[in-house]
Design a protein around this motif. Structure first.
Motif, PDB file in Angstrom:
ATOM      1  N   SER A 156       0.832  -1.198   0.000  1.00  0.00           N
ATOM      2  CA  SER A 156       0.000   0.000   0.000  1.00  0.00           C
ATOM      3  C   SER A 156       0.867   1.248   0.000  1.00  0.00           C
ATOM      4  CB  SER A 156      -0.917  -0.010   1.227  1.00  0.00           C
ATOM      5  OG  SER A 156      -1.683   1.184   1.291  1.00  0.00           O
ATOM      6  N   TYR A 157       1.948   1.235   0.760  1.00  0.00           N
ATOM      7  CA  TYR A 157       2.860   2.373   0.831  1.00  0.00           C
ATOM      8  C   TYR A 157       3.508   2.651  -0.533  1.00  0.00           C
ATOM      9  CZ  TYR A 157       6.915   5.135   2.379  1.00  0.00           C
ATOM     10  OH  TYR A 157       7.871   6.111   2.532  1.00  0.00           O
ATOM     11  N   LEU A 158       3.788   1.595  -1.282  1.00  0.00           N
ATOM     12  CA  LEU A 158       4.425   1.746  -2.589  1.00  0.00           C
ATOM     13  C   LEU A 158       3.421   2.012  -3.708  1.00  0.00           C
ATOM     14  CD1 LEU A 158       7.067  -1.131  -2.406  1.00  0.00           C
ATOM     15  CD2 LEU A 158       7.465   1.321  -2.134  1.00  0.00           C
ATOM     16  N   GLY A 159       2.129   1.965  -3.409  1.00  0.00           N
ATOM     17  CA  GLY A 159       1.123   2.190  -4.443  1.00  0.00           C
ATOM     18  C   GLY A 159       0.959   1.027  -5.384  1.00  0.00           C
ATOM     19  N   LEU A 160       1.257  -0.187  -4.902  1.00  0.00           N
ATOM     20  CA  LEU A 160       1.176  -1.384  -5.753  1.00  0.00           C
ATOM     21  C   LEU A 160      -0.067  -2.218  -5.441  1.00  0.00           C
ATOM     22  CD1 LEU A 160       4.924  -2.486  -5.779  1.00  0.00           C
ATOM     23  CD2 LEU A 160       3.606  -1.544  -7.683  1.00  0.00           C
ATOM     24  N   ILE A 161      -1.110  -1.577  -4.966  1.00  0.00           N
ATOM     25  CA  ILE A 161      -2.375  -2.261  -4.725  1.00  0.00           C
ATOM     26  C   ILE A 161      -3.455  -1.571  -5.558  1.00  0.00           C
ATOM     27  CG2 ILE A 161      -1.744  -2.997  -2.407  1.00  0.00           C
ATOM     28  CD1 ILE A 161      -3.490  -0.699  -1.331  1.00  0.00           C
ATOM     29  N   PRO A 162      -4.528  -2.292  -5.909  1.00  0.00           N
ATOM     30  CA  PRO A 162      -5.562  -1.677  -6.738  1.00  0.00           C
ATOM     31  C   PRO A 162      -6.458  -0.745  -5.928  1.00  0.00           C
ATOM     32  CG  PRO A 162      -6.157  -3.935  -6.219  1.00  0.00           C
ATOM     33  CD  PRO A 162      -4.769  -3.733  -5.684  1.00  0.00           C
ATOM     34  N   GLN A 163      -7.009   0.236  -6.597  1.00  0.00           N
ATOM     35  CA  GLN A 163      -8.037   1.071  -5.986  1.00  0.00           C
ATOM     36  C   GLN A 163      -9.252   0.207  -5.670  1.00  0.00           C
ATOM     37  OE1 GLN A 163      -8.858   4.464  -8.498  1.00  0.00           O
ATOM     38  NE2 GLN A 163      -6.724   4.588  -9.145  1.00  0.00           N
ATOM     39  N   GLU A 164      -9.960   0.562  -4.617  1.00  0.00           N
ATOM     40  CA  GLU A 164     -11.128  -0.228  -4.222  1.00  0.00           C
ATOM     41  C   GLU A 164     -12.269   0.697  -3.811  1.00  0.00           C
ATOM     42  OE1 GLU A 164     -12.434  -3.864  -1.183  1.00  0.00           O
ATOM     43  OE2 GLU A 164     -10.407  -3.009  -1.136  1.00  0.00           O
ATOM     44  N   ALA A 215     -21.639  -2.875   0.623  1.00  0.00           N
ATOM     45  CA  ALA A 215     -22.805  -3.766   0.647  1.00  0.00           C
ATOM     46  C   ALA A 215     -22.496  -5.130   0.031  1.00  0.00           C
ATOM     47  CB  ALA A 215     -23.984  -3.120  -0.073  1.00  0.00           C
ATOM     48  N   GLY A 216     -21.321  -5.660   0.315  1.00  0.00           N
ATOM     49  CA  GLY A 216     -20.969  -6.991  -0.163  1.00  0.00           C
ATOM     50  C   GLY A 216     -20.506  -7.045  -1.597  1.00  0.00           C
ATOM     51  N   ARG A 217     -20.425  -5.911  -2.256  1.00  0.00           N
ATOM     52  CA  ARG A 217     -19.985  -5.893  -3.651  1.00  0.00           C
ATOM     53  C   ARG A 217     -18.622  -5.234  -3.739  1.00  0.00           C
ATOM     54  NH1 ARG A 217     -23.184  -3.382  -8.930  1.00  0.00           N
ATOM     55  NH2 ARG A 217     -21.567  -3.893 -10.455  1.00  0.00           N
ATOM     56  N   GLN A 218     -17.663  -5.921  -4.362  1.00  0.00           N
ATOM     57  CA  GLN A 218     -16.314  -5.407  -4.466  1.00  0.00           C
ATOM     58  C   GLN A 218     -16.081  -4.797  -5.851  1.00  0.00           C
ATOM     59  OE1 GLN A 218     -13.902  -8.879  -3.378  1.00  0.00           O
ATOM     60  NE2 GLN A 218     -13.337  -7.819  -1.483  1.00  0.00           N
ATOM     61  N   ARG A 219     -15.475  -3.634  -5.839  1.00  0.00           N
ATOM     62  CA  ARG A 219     -15.118  -2.954  -7.085  1.00  0.00           C
ATOM     63  C   ARG A 219     -13.646  -2.560  -7.006  1.00  0.00           C
ATOM     64  NH1 ARG A 219     -19.876  -0.733  -5.230  1.00  0.00           N
ATOM     65  NH2 ARG A 219     -21.731  -1.047  -6.526  1.00  0.00           N
ATOM     66  N   PHE A 220     -12.839  -3.070  -7.918  1.00  0.00           N
ATOM     67  CA  PHE A 220     -11.416  -2.773  -7.958  1.00  0.00           C
ATOM     68  C   PHE A 220     -11.101  -2.002  -9.228  1.00  0.00           C
ATOM     69  CE2 PHE A 220     -11.607  -6.619  -5.336  1.00  0.00           C
ATOM     70  CZ  PHE A 220     -10.909  -6.186  -4.222  1.00  0.00           C
ATOM     71  N   GLY A 221     -10.116  -1.145  -9.138  1.00  0.00           N
ATOM     72  CA  GLY A 221      -9.707  -0.348 -10.285  1.00  0.00           C
ATOM     73  C   GLY A 221      -8.222  -0.490 -10.571  1.00  0.00           C
ATOM     74  N   HIS A 222      -7.645   0.553 -11.121  1.00  0.00           N
ATOM     75  CA  HIS A 222      -6.222   0.562 -11.430  1.00  0.00           C
ATOM     76  C   HIS A 222      -5.412   0.705 -10.136  1.00  0.00           C
ATOM     77  CE1 HIS A 222      -7.041   0.767 -15.713  1.00  0.00           C
ATOM     78  NE2 HIS A 222      -7.848   1.793 -15.511  1.00  0.00           N
ATOM     79  N   LEU A 223      -4.092   0.613 -10.268  1.00  0.00           N
ATOM     80  CA  LEU A 223      -3.228   0.777  -9.105  1.00  0.00           C
ATOM     81  C   LEU A 223      -3.404   2.166  -8.503  1.00  0.00           C
ATOM     82  CD1 LEU A 223       0.132  -0.816 -10.282  1.00  0.00           C
ATOM     83  CD2 LEU A 223      -1.628  -1.847  -8.870  1.00  0.00           C
ATOM     84  N   THR A 224      -3.254   2.255  -7.207  1.00  0.00           N
ATOM     85  CA  THR A 224      -3.381   3.552  -6.547  1.00  0.00           C
ATOM     86  C   THR A 224      -2.236   4.489  -6.937  1.00  0.00           C
ATOM     87  OG1 THR A 224      -2.122   2.799  -4.608  1.00  0.00           O
ATOM     88  CG2 THR A 224      -4.512   2.474  -4.584  1.00  0.00           C
ATOM     89  N   LYS A 225      -1.038   3.953  -7.119  1.00  0.00           N
ATOM     90  CA  LYS A 225       0.148   4.743  -7.476  1.00  0.00           C
ATOM     91  C   LYS A 225       0.344   5.908  -6.514  1.00  0.00           C
ATOM     92  CE  LYS A 225       0.087   3.584 -12.390  1.00  0.00           C
ATOM     93  NZ  LYS A 225       0.099   4.108 -13.778  1.00  0.00           N
ATOM     94  N   GLN A 226       0.119   5.666  -5.230  1.00  0.00           N
ATOM     95  CA  GLN A 226       0.236   6.716  -4.228  1.00  0.00           C
ATOM     96  C   GLN A 226       1.616   6.762  -3.578  1.00  0.00           C
ATOM     97  OE1 GLN A 226      -3.317   5.661  -1.842  1.00  0.00           O
ATOM     98  NE2 GLN A 226      -4.101   7.684  -2.376  1.00  0.00           N
ATOM     99  N   GLY A 227       2.493   5.857  -3.972  1.00  0.00           N
ATOM    100  CA  GLY A 227       3.817   5.829  -3.374  1.00  0.00           C
ATOM    101  C   GLY A 227       4.854   6.506  -4.253  1.00  0.00           C
ATOM    102  N   ASN A 228       6.103   6.148  -4.025  1.00  0.00           N
ATOM    103  CA  ASN A 228       7.219   6.736  -4.747  1.00  0.00           C
ATOM    104  C   ASN A 228       7.235   6.232  -6.187  1.00  0.00           C
ATOM    105  OD1 ASN A 228      10.159   6.805  -5.700  1.00  0.00           O
ATOM    106  ND2 ASN A 228      10.280   8.016  -3.828  1.00  0.00           N
ATOM    107  N   ARG A 229       7.120   7.139  -7.149  1.00  0.00           N
ATOM    108  CA  ARG A 229       7.036   6.751  -8.565  1.00  0.00           C
ATOM    109  C   ARG A 229       8.315   6.085  -9.039  1.00  0.00           C
ATOM    110  NH1 ARG A 229       8.416   8.738 -13.590  1.00  0.00           N
ATOM    111  NH2 ARG A 229       9.600  10.412 -12.592  1.00  0.00           N
ATOM    112  N   LEU A 230       9.464   6.635  -8.653  1.00  0.00           N
ATOM    113  CA  LEU A 230      10.735   6.051  -9.088  1.00  0.00           C
ATOM    114  C   LEU A 230      10.924   4.659  -8.507  1.00  0.00           C
ATOM    115  CD1 LEU A 230      13.464   6.190 -10.461  1.00  0.00           C
ATOM    116  CD2 LEU A 230      14.345   7.456  -8.489  1.00  0.00           C
TER     117      LEU A 230
END
Length: 356
Positions: free
Chosen positions: A244-252, A256-271
């Motif tokens: 999560s710190y590196l931004g290598l997890i998907p957006q969520e 109500a029991g339904r999961q929606r995932f998107g692209h990577l969060t990319k919230q960490g260090n880009r380099l």
């Protein structure tokens, strides 16, 4: 003691200061270029605790406070904003909000590397930018070569390829472009070589970076960047916090029991993400487990997602090696934990990576 909430900007800062002995609160704006901010902090008779939001262009301010014996804490901007539901937002209110968080002990402090480590991180980032400039220059020469029927791809940078490129009969404009780009690439190669040597020297000073280099695909830059960006491995309770710190997890966005995932969060260090993806592509050709995972994911999800997934696996491996102080050979010897797949366990970290 003085507690200061500082709404920091590039040209000035708005402060709200509480004197804990007298209970007096002072609010004022300090200009940077005129030296007003330096004179103010120099004039404080007791050490101060200064809190700011995470932002850029603060290097000089951090050095100033350290020089004067004051303590600087940096807070996570998103959490600070979330703690203030008021719709009115201006500099004075922001400074008051930071001061109140510091007084209550609710300030969402983030980890900061030491000044020496920040300087080394600048070297890695600078090298990366020089490589990007070299790539752009090389692409310009490739375009010239292709325009005149010379198709050599990587062989264009061999001695024979450079000789053919020099012999192309170009008009004045293209000839000048060829000359300047070739000189620029030569200059960039010299600078990059110097930085490579400097990075290797830093790696030799850090045993933890040398251990990370025992993993296939991990070179001096990736190893050193991992050590400097992650800092103490104890900061992360488990591998999920790390990714999560590196931004290598998907957006969520689940409810109500339904999961929606998107692209990577990319919230960490880009380099750091870039280096991990580059290293993962090499590691997936030599490490059997990563190779199997990559081939399986390429078949199911495609190459781009497979590369990122393997980079996530590699990041977790490097985290384990840092946390336990082990090299690649010891990591492979341990293997998966029999029957264990708990959160943060060795087996869980080596399992499949689920990406949407």
């Amino acid at each position: 003691m003085n507690i200061i909430g500082c709404d920091f900007h590039s040209r000035s800062q708005m402060i709200a200061m509480l004197d804990t002995q007298t209970g007096e609160v002072v609010e004022r704006r300090l200009d940077h270029e005129s030296g007003e901010a330096r004179r103010f902090y120099e004039g404080l008779k007791t050490p101060a605790l200064v809190g700011i939001e995470a932002t850029g262009y603060t290097r000089w301010f951090a050095d100033l406070l350290a020089e004067l014996g004051h303590e600087l804490v940096v807070g996570e901007s998103g959490k600070i904003r979330a703690m203030n539901p008021r719709k009115q937002k201006h500099d004075r209110r922001d400074a008051e909000h930071l001061l109140n968080l510091l007084i209550r002990g609710d300030f969402p402090k983030i980890w900061l590397p030491a000044a020496e480590e920040r300087d080394v991180r600048v070297l890695i980032e600078h090298r990366h930018q020089l490589v990007e400039l070299r790539t752009r220059a090389q692409n310009g020469l490739q375009a010239i070569a292709l325009s005149y029927g010379l198709r050599r791809r990587r062989r264009l940078w061999s001695e024979a390829g450079q000789e053919k490129l020099q012999k192309l009969p170009l008009r004045e404009g293209q000839a000048r472009r060829r000359k300047d780009l070739m000189q620029l690439i030569g200059q960039l190669n010299g600078w990059i070589k110097e930085l490579d040597q400097r990075i290797r020297e830093e790696v030799e000073r850090r045993p933890e970076a040398q251990r990370l280099m025992t993993h296939p695909g991990v070179g001096p830059q990736t190893a050193l960047a991992t050590v400097l960006v992650l800092g103490p491995a104890e900061r992360f309770p488990d591998d999920r916090h790390l990714t999560s710190y590196l931004g290598l997890i998907p957006q969520e966005d689940s409810s109500a029991g339904r999961q929606r995932f998107g692209h990577l969060t990319k919230q960490g260090n880009r380099l750091m993400r870039f280096l991990l993806v580059e290293a993962a592509q090499t590691a997936s050709r030599t490490d059997p487990r990563l190779q199997r995972a990559y081939r399986r994911l390429v078949f199911r999800k495609g190459a781009p997602i497979a590369k990122v997934a393997v980079a996530r696996k590699l990041a977790i491996r490097l985290y384990i090696m840092l946390r336990d102080g082990i090299d690649y050979e010891e990591f492979c010897r341990r293997g998966p934990v029999p029957g264990g797949a708990g959160r943060g366990s060795h087996a869980g970290m080596l399992g499949d990576v689920a990406l949407a």
